[in-house]
Design an enzyme around this catalytic site. Structure first.
Site, short mmCIF file in Angstrom:
data_model
loop_
_atom_site.label_atom_id
_atom_site.label_comp_id
_atom_site.label_asym_id
_atom_site.label_seq_id
_atom_site.Cartn_x
_atom_site.Cartn_y
_atom_site.Cartn_z
N LYS A 235 -9.95 0.21 2.05
CA LYS A 235 -9.46 -0.43 3.23
C LYS A 235 -8.75 0.36 4.19
CE LYS A 235 -6.66 -4.28 4.84
NZ LYS A 235 -6.60 -5.94 4.37
N ASP B 27 -4.00 -4.95 -2.03
CA ASP B 27 -4.02 -5.74 -0.85
C ASP B 27 -3.60 -7.22 -1.09
OD1 ASP B 27 -4.43 -6.50 1.70
OD2 ASP B 27 -6.67 -6.44 1.96
N ASP B 28 -2.75 -7.88 -0.47
CA ASP B 28 -2.21 -9.05 -0.69
C ASP B 28 -1.89 -9.53 -2.12
OD1 ASP B 28 -3.28 -9.26 1.79
OD2 ASP B 28 -4.36 -11.21 1.40
N HIS C 162 -8.47 -0.91 8.11
CA HIS C 162 -7.68 -1.89 9.10
C HIS C 162 -6.70 -1.37 10.01
CE1 HIS C 162 -6.90 -6.53 8.81
NE2 HIS C 162 -7.34 -6.17 10.01
N HIS D 29 -7.58 -9.20 -1.72
CA HIS D 29 -7.79 -10.04 -0.58
C HIS D 29 -8.92 -11.20 -0.79
CE1 HIS D 29 -8.31 -11.06 3.58
NE2 HIS D 29 -7.13 -10.65 3.80
N LYS E 255 2.42 -14.17 2.42
CA LYS E 255 1.85 -13.94 3.57
C LYS E 255 1.82 -14.35 4.78
CE LYS E 255 -2.63 -11.99 4.90
NZ LYS E 255 -4.02 -11.75 4.46
N CYS F 45 -1.47 -7.38 6.90
CA CYS F 45 -2.02 -6.01 6.70
C CYS F 45 -1.99 -4.77 7.77
CB CYS F 45 -3.52 -6.15 6.43
SG CYS F 45 -3.76 -7.46 5.26
#
Ligand SMILES: *[C@@H]1O[C@H](CO)[C@@H](O)[C@H](O)[C@H]1NC(C)=O
Ligand SMILES: *[C@@H]1O[C@H](CO)[C@@H](O)[C@H](O)[C@H]1NC(C)=O
Length: 648
Positions: A194, A94-95, A196, A365, A442, A134
């Site tokens: 995750k 993530d990220d 989301h 994240h 991002k 995301c």
């Protein structure tokens, strides 16, 4: 005779596994001495010797027995299970920025496990997320379709992603994910980590199916995401007396109480009537206080709630439809998620049916947290520690595949959902990723740093090892690629009962296996729902045309600083250049330093081709309004909130 051969096979297998195991134990022993015993180590040791006492000779006997059993299972597998399709393991960071990994050129951060994956597989250098946030990026990954097609993107003045567990927005049930497709082909599927993409729980917070509505037979993880607010504690009882609203509330309270008292005395009403009036007053003021304090209807970001609400209502951990932690305990979360995946692998490694494991890391994240034994180990502060902890998780999962000897029958795909969050900062430390030399990050739809992500495919013996591919590829390609690689028909033939659907991704199987070129293609780069850039890929040449550009802070490629800061996709933060687009030749200028002069024929050709593509696209694919523009569906609806029920 057959039995004899089988027996012989087992002995051979046992021999080689034994050596591997011995080696492995040596490594583990030393690891135990150095670092604290991580749950991963415990996990794998336990898994191999379920009842092993600490005495080493008995341990070996148990291990040997376990191996014979394992050998039998695999032996049988090879005799009759020729047609078993490969398992699929998808690892989503993530990220994570493309510049945060050793195998993508970072010299100081330590990601040995991901680096090894890349040495053993195919590394994509021009791998693109379909969105720089995301929710939409993951939707594209799972469905192979631009999320703008089904409104799972923000618009001007809406939230950019799903913002609450208790809401009605999310991936529409009629979309087909790779999990749904593989499930239909008898795969055992699980989503860990995750999600989301919306939970859409029913009244009372029951029946939250989320991943289970989309082809994942089991789920363990965060229905929402990590967010800075999940790191508490936050106050529930807030009454900032300096603020106008609270001053008015205090006065209303005083005036109300006095009125009731005086009026009650004048008309000599009963004590009961007076008490009822007090209760009505308290309720009215209480509701006003709660809504103002814990909702953000009165601000521009009307979809937000207070940090306390975020931590307690969105920061939950679920196992299938049940809430198991509320609020989620952050330390050790990465390990708990990985442990769940290790259990899943060990439970299904030798099943008759193959498995799909979608392990979506909570890291990297914000907020930054690491297990004690990983804290302060990296050269890049808390962010670096998080990357290295995530890498250790990848390592544990790969190790489990190796120990169960399903390495060469498991396709592994590692990726990040979009670029690093350049603006993220906490306690004076940068807490966002590094996008190498690509500009932006991002939240920026067209900027390369926001969408150029790491992507590694490994399938030992079936895909080349240590190969690098520079052809542009997209997360949109995942679904068709997976089906093709595991030798299943395309989604419309695999699920003939469902309505036909257009995919925006293409299969990369030929490219990954033999380097077969893809057909010429155009890719769209959305910022929320707006189209900020387009990419044209013709044979080995790649061009990018910008229709809009972010106005970055001077001397940088980001929009200020702050954990919740992101560039905007609309309005003042953006320069509209639709009438004079900027074009870059990414083949010769990958970091977009020099736009092509608009007087060249090259410019005219590229702009002409992409404008025509865009006009046809808009005529063919009308976008529905963003799901997030519907306020009633987007805001936190307490009656849809799942809760942890104690003692259950
Ligand atoms: C490696 O990653 C760290 C953490 O994101 C970053 O600060 C550093 O600049 C990167 N180094 C290189 C050489 O890319
Ligand atoms: C799934 O299993 C069923 C029943 O065993 C079988 O008929 C079907 O062909 C299998 N599907 C695939 C795609 O392997």
């Amino acid at each position: 005779m057959k039995t004899f051969i089988l027996y012989f096979c087992i002995i051979c297998k046992w021999q080689s596994s034994c050596n591997a195991l011995k080696e492995n134990f040596k490594i583990r022993e030393t690891q135990h001495q150095f670092a604290a015993r991580t749950p991963y180590c415990r996990q794998i040791t336990l898994r191999l010797s379920p009842m092993a006492p600490h005495g080493s000779s008995r341990k070996w006997i148990v291990l040997a027995t376990a191996l014979v059993v394992a050998g039998l299972a695999t032996g049988e597998g090879t005799v009759e299970g020729q047609k078993r399709r490969p398992n699929v393991v998808i690892l989503v960071a993530d990220d994570l920025g493309i510049g945060d990994l050793g195998c993508y050129g970072n010299t100081t951060i330590k990601t040995p496990n991901i680096d090894r994956l890349s040495e053993e597989g195919v590394r994509l250098t021009h791998h693109l997320a379909a969105a720089s946030m995301c929710t939409p990026s993951r939707a594209a990954l799972l469905t192979g379709r631009y999320p703008a097609r089904y409104g799972l993107v923000g618009e001007e003045g809406t939230a950019p992603v799903v913002v609450h567990v208790a809401s009605r927005v999310g991936l529409p049930p009629e979309e087909v994910t790779f999990a749904k497709a593989l499930s239909a082909a008898n795969y055992t599927t699980a989503a860990v980590g995750k999600w989301h993409l919306g939970m859409r729980c029913k009244l009372g917070g029951f029946g939250c199916r989320g991943p289970q509505e989309h082809g994942f037979q089991s789920f363990y993880g965060l229905p929402f995401t990590l967010a800075a607010e999940l790191e508490g504690p936050h106050d529930f009882w807030l009454f900032p007396q300096g603020e106008r609203f609270y001053k008015i509330l205090a006065r209303l309270c005083l005036v109300g109480v006095l009125t009731i008292l005086v009026w009650g005395w004048l008309v000599k009403c009963s004590q009961e009537t007076q008490n009822t009036l007090f209760a009505v007053l308290a309720l009215g003021l209480g509701v006003a206080w709660f809504v103002h304090t814990h909702y953000r209807f009165h601000t521009e970001k009307w979809w937000q709630v207070s940090p306390w609400m975020d931590q307690h209502l969105n920061g939950i951990l679920m196992e299938n439809t049940k809430v198991v932690e509320q609020p989620v305990t952050l330390p050790g979360l990465s390990q708990r998620l990985v442990d769940y995946s290790l259990d899943f692998i060990s439970d299904h490694a030798h099943d008759e049916n193959p498995f799909l494991l979608y392990h979506s890391f909570a890291h990297v994240h914000t907020p930054m947290f690491t297990a004690k034994h990983m804290e302060g180990k990296s050269e890049h502060g808390r962010y670096g520690d998080n990357v290295e902890e995530m890498d250790a998780g990848v390592g544990a999962i790969l190790e489990a595949l190796r120990l169960h000897e399903i390495d060469d029958n498991t396709l592994v795909y590692f990726l990040s959902d979009h670029g690093g969050h350049l603006e993220a900062i906490d306690k004076g430390q940068r807490t966002g990723g590094h996008n190498g030399l690509f500009k932006g990050g991002k939240g920026m739809g067209g900027a390369e740093g926001g969408i150029r992500v790491p992507g590694i495919f490994r399938w030992k013996g079936h895909l080349p090892a240590g190969k690098t591919i520079d052809t542009p590829t997209s997360l949109l390609d995942t679904l068709p690629t997976l089906l093709d690689l595991v030798d299943l028909p395309p989604v419309n033939s695999l699920l003939p009962d469902l309505p036909e659907r257009d995919l925006d991704g293409v299969s990369l199987a030929g490219l990954l296996k033999e380097g077969v070129d893809l057909k010429p293609r155009s890719l769209i780069h959305h910022c929320r729902q707006a189209i900020h850039a387009l990419r044209l890929v013709v044979e080995k040449r790649v061009y990018k045309m910008y229709l809009a550009k972010h106005k970055w802070s001077p001397g940088s490629t980001q929009c200020g600083w702050g954990s919740n800061n992101l560039c905007s996709c609309y309005g003042d933060g953006v320069e509209d250049i639709t009438f004079e687009p900027e074009v870059y030749d990414l083949t010769n200028d990958p970091y977009e330093d020099n736009p092509i002069s608009n007087e060249t024929t090259e410019y005219t050709h590229v702009v002409g081709a992409l404008r025509q593509f865009l006009a046809e696209w808009k005529a063919r694919v009308p976008y529905p309004p963003s799901q997030f523009s519907n306020k009633a569906d987007t805001v936190l609806s307490p009656w849809l909130q799942p809760f942890r029920i104690p003692f259950l």
